[in-house]
Design a protein around this motif. Structure first.
Motif: not given
Lengths: 116, 116
Positions: B19, B22, B26, B36, B39-42
């Motif tokens: 993570t 990433r 990003r 922001d 956002l894409p992280f679960a």
DNA sequence: TATTCATTCAACCTTTTGGTTGAATAATAC
DNA sequence: GTATTATTCAACCAAAAGGTTGAATGAATA
């Protein structure tokens, strides 16, 4: 049972421990038995043995058994992977240097060190 | 209270989590607010916030507050340190290539992949 | 064969890690 | 001034990490 732990995860995690980085450094001089490898470390042989297993798990160390003695040697591949991942960002930091100019970046860099 | 945790320890440990890698990737595209970035992280915003703090602790991320919004940007220095440490071993693996010859090394390398 | 040596395995302990949820804080917007 | 938004803080939890000690295994030696 782990859900998809990548090579890179294992390599970075293995190298995060200073003892294990010392082990890696030590093994660049050539093969060593576990006992000899453990000599300079201020911890039990068992602890070193466990560190070796972590490095093995990350593919950084390979073991060759010869009777009761286990000879350890370094494997370069995962180090190369780490180097490759990290150097992706060379482009990034070089760009920043270009954008702001070497002088300003240097000052920024100095500020950063000071406030850590 | 920690006894001498080095920069390199922190940087490697920070990068050991996928993570966080990433997040680093990003942030190469530019500054982002925490929300922001997350956002894409679960996972919860809080979890991402904690990851950011780890990266900050390792000097890999810097935070700029603007009102209630926190803008995060990447810092290259620790990445460079990691790259430098790792590339120490370039000499090592190049030597091995030289010593054994490219062909044998390639075979060795293939064997290694296969048995992982 | 009995002993020593090289190494791992197993159990245990404490601290850290990576996540959660819920509340607090503080700035913005209505 | 009240609600909403951005973010952290705090407490909690399960799992992993890094160490210990003691026992087990298996090879070499006396």
């Amino acid at each position: 049972m782990n859900i998809a732990v990548s090579n890179l995860d294992l390599a970075f995690a293995a190298l995060a421990d200073p003892t294990r980085r010392r082990i890696v450094a030590r093994l660049t001089r050539g093969e060593l038995r576990v006992t000899d490898l453990a000599l300079p470390f201020a911890m039990s042989l068992n602890a070193v043995s466990k560190h070796v297993k972590v490095l093995e798990g990350a593919g950084l160390v390979r073991r060759r058994r010869e009777g009761r003695e286990h000879y350890l040697r370094l494997r370069a591949a995962p180090l190369r992977e780490v180097a490759r991942w990290t150097s992706q960002y060379e482009r990034f930091w070089i760009q920043r240097l270009d954008a702001l100019g070497a002088f300003l970046e240097q000052q920024q860099e100095n500020d950063d060190e000071g406030s850590q």
